[in-house]
Write a protein that holds these residues in place. Structure first.
Motif, PDB file in Angstrom:
ATOM      1  N   GLY A  55       0.774  -1.229   0.000  1.00 40.47           N
ATOM      2  CA  GLY A  55       0.000   0.000   0.000  1.00 40.47           C
ATOM      3  C   GLY A  55       0.806   1.280   0.000  1.00 40.47           C
ATOM      4  N   ASP A  59       2.239   2.991  -5.698  1.00 43.63           N
ATOM      5  CA  ASP A  59       2.070   4.103  -6.636  1.00 43.63           C
ATOM      6  C   ASP A  59       3.384   4.826  -6.889  1.00 43.63           C
ATOM      7  N   ALA A 102      -5.040  -0.025 -10.383  1.00 44.36           N
ATOM      8  CA  ALA A 102      -5.003   1.098  -9.440  1.00 44.36           C
ATOM      9  C   ALA A 102      -6.394   1.373  -8.864  1.00 44.36           C
ATOM     10  N   VAL A 103      -7.402   1.344  -9.723  1.00 39.19           N
ATOM     11  CA  VAL A 103      -8.776   1.563  -9.260  1.00 39.19           C
ATOM     12  C   VAL A 103      -9.170   0.488  -8.250  1.00 39.19           C
ATOM     13  N   ILE A 105      -7.292  -1.268  -6.225  1.00 42.36           N
ATOM     14  CA  ILE A 105      -6.614  -1.042  -4.940  1.00 42.36           C
ATOM     15  C   ILE A 105      -7.300   0.069  -4.164  1.00 42.36           C
ATOM     16  N   GLU A 106      -7.679   1.135  -4.859  1.00 41.51           N
ATOM     17  CA  GLU A 106      -8.217   2.310  -4.186  1.00 41.51           C
ATOM     18  C   GLU A 106      -9.658   2.133  -3.717  1.00 41.51           C
ATOM     19  N   VAL A 107     -10.493   1.420  -4.508  1.00 43.70           N
ATOM     20  CA  VAL A 107     -11.928   1.376  -4.181  1.00 43.70           C
ATOM     21  C   VAL A 107     -12.338   0.103  -3.457  1.00 43.70           C
ATOM     22  N   LYS A 110     -13.997   0.679  -0.098  1.00 43.33           N
ATOM     23  CA  LYS A 110     -14.965   1.771  -0.015  1.00 43.33           C
ATOM     24  C   LYS A 110     -16.363   1.307   0.389  1.00 43.33           C
ATOM     25  N   TRP A 120     -13.452  -6.620  -6.636  1.00 38.60           N
ATOM     26  CA  TRP A 120     -12.255  -5.820  -6.864  1.00 38.60           C
ATOM     27  C   TRP A 120     -10.982  -6.598  -6.562  1.00 38.60           C
ATOM     28  N   TYR A 124      -8.075  -6.852  -9.303  1.00 34.51           N
ATOM     29  CA  TYR A 124      -6.696  -6.554  -8.909  1.00 34.51           C
ATOM     30  C   TYR A 124      -5.762  -7.714  -9.244  1.00 34.51           C
TER      31      TYR A 124
END
Length: 344
Positions: A55, A59, A102-103, A105-107, A110, A120, A124
């Protein structure tokens, strides 16, 4: 041609781009490898541990790819134009999958829903599997050469002509190497039952890698221009030997359960792979497979002498800053991942 420390500027820029791409392969390689293992973990806590392990750094690792691509554009505009034109399909696929990764990992976190997280998680992991294969496919096509005419224009036709047997082999080999690389990173970052399960599974990935690596080595030796390069170059006898030793050292340190040293061995393996590829290419950057075509070299593809000099000065300032940032990010977040109220 002017030189710096006895090396001409186009070759200096070739070395810099090789360094950036190698750095990207090493750093994002274990991210991809960790993601390839992701669906093998229990659905909640272990998957969060695996994501928390990468994490803070994933990026930042991708900055090396952006700078490497910009370096090709700035230093070798002809190479950039023809390579990205010829390899348009794999590059667009790579861009699509890296965005969705990337999406994912981020969402992922949520929504407090198992279905949401599992969806997701799958995105991933699939992206993390496909991306190394595409990287390997591009590298293999550059090594094999592409149909370029006398004006350096790509003459390939079909949409998936880049999927040659050699390219697929190199793609699968890249995936398996990254899985070993990422698995070792997770072994360093985890403990308990998750750690023990990775210990058992990583051996199978390593054995599969050795088998595919052997096939790639044999195929390369049977490829005329690659075999000729090896026969005519002392360096291409030394570095493959170092590559083989680094691969064997992975198994040696894994058997001793010294995973930090095994991780260093995978870093060296990736680095030696890239050195061998670079030695096979220089000074030819992109070889033509047409009898009437022209190959792209580091000299006919290079930007102007003044541009290369200015960019080399900028690189001398920027590269240490990139290395310092990378070191700082890993230093701060080094150690085992723990899931508690203070987890990042």
């Amino acid at each position: 041609m002017e030189t710096f420390l006895g090396i001409d500027y186009p070759t200096w820029w070739f070395i810099i781009i090789g360094f950036l791409i190698t750095g990207y392969a090493i750093l994002d390689g274990f991210d991809f490898g960790a993601g390839a293992w992701h669906l093998c973990f229990d659905k909640k806590k272990e998957r969060r541990v695996a994501l928390n392990a990468i994490g803070p750094v994933w990026d930042g690792n991708e900055a090396w790819l952006v700078i490497g691509g910009a370096g090709i554009f700035a230093g070798f505009p002809l190479m950039y134009a023809e390579l990205f034109s010829a390899m348009n399909t794999p590059f667009m696929l790579f861009l699509t999958f890296i965005i969705f990764r990337a999406v994912a990992i981020e969402v992922r976190g949520k929504e407090d829903s198992d279905r949401w997280r599992n969806t997701w998680d799958t995105v991933y992991s699939v992206c993390s599997i496909v991306l190394p294969v595409l990287l390997g496919v591009v590298i293999a096509n550059v090594l094999q050469g592409l149909p370029l005419d006398e004006n350096f224009v790509y003459q390939g036709g079909a949409l998936f002509t880049f999927l040659t047997p050699y390219a697929l082999l190199v793609g699968v080999m890249t995936l398996l190497l990254f899985m070993v690389h990422g698995g070792l990173y997770l072994l360093i970052k985890t403990h308990g039952d998750m750690h023990h399960r990775i210990e058992k599974r990583i051996n199978y990935a390593y054995l599969a890698f050795v088998v595919v690596f052997t096939a790639v080595a044999i195929y390369s030796m049977l490829t005329p221009h690659l075999a000729e390069n090896i026969a005519n170059s002392t360096a291409l006898k030394v570095f493959p030997t170092l590559l083989l030793l680094s691969i064997l050292s992975i198994a040696f340190f894994m058997k001793k359960k010294d995973y930090k040293k095994a991780f260093v061995s995978t870093i060296l393996t990736i680095a030696f792979f890239m050195v061998v590829a670079a030695l096979n290419l220089h000074p030819t950057f992109l070889r033509t497979t047409l009898e009437t075509g022209n190959s792209i070299t580091v000299y006919n593809a290079a930007a102007s002498q003044k541009s290369l000099e200015i960019m080399l000065t900028i690189t001398a300032i920027g590269a240490p800053l990139l290395l310092i940032y990378t070191y700082f990010a890993y230093k701060v977040f080094w150690g085992k991942v723990e899931i508690d109220e203070n987890s990042y």
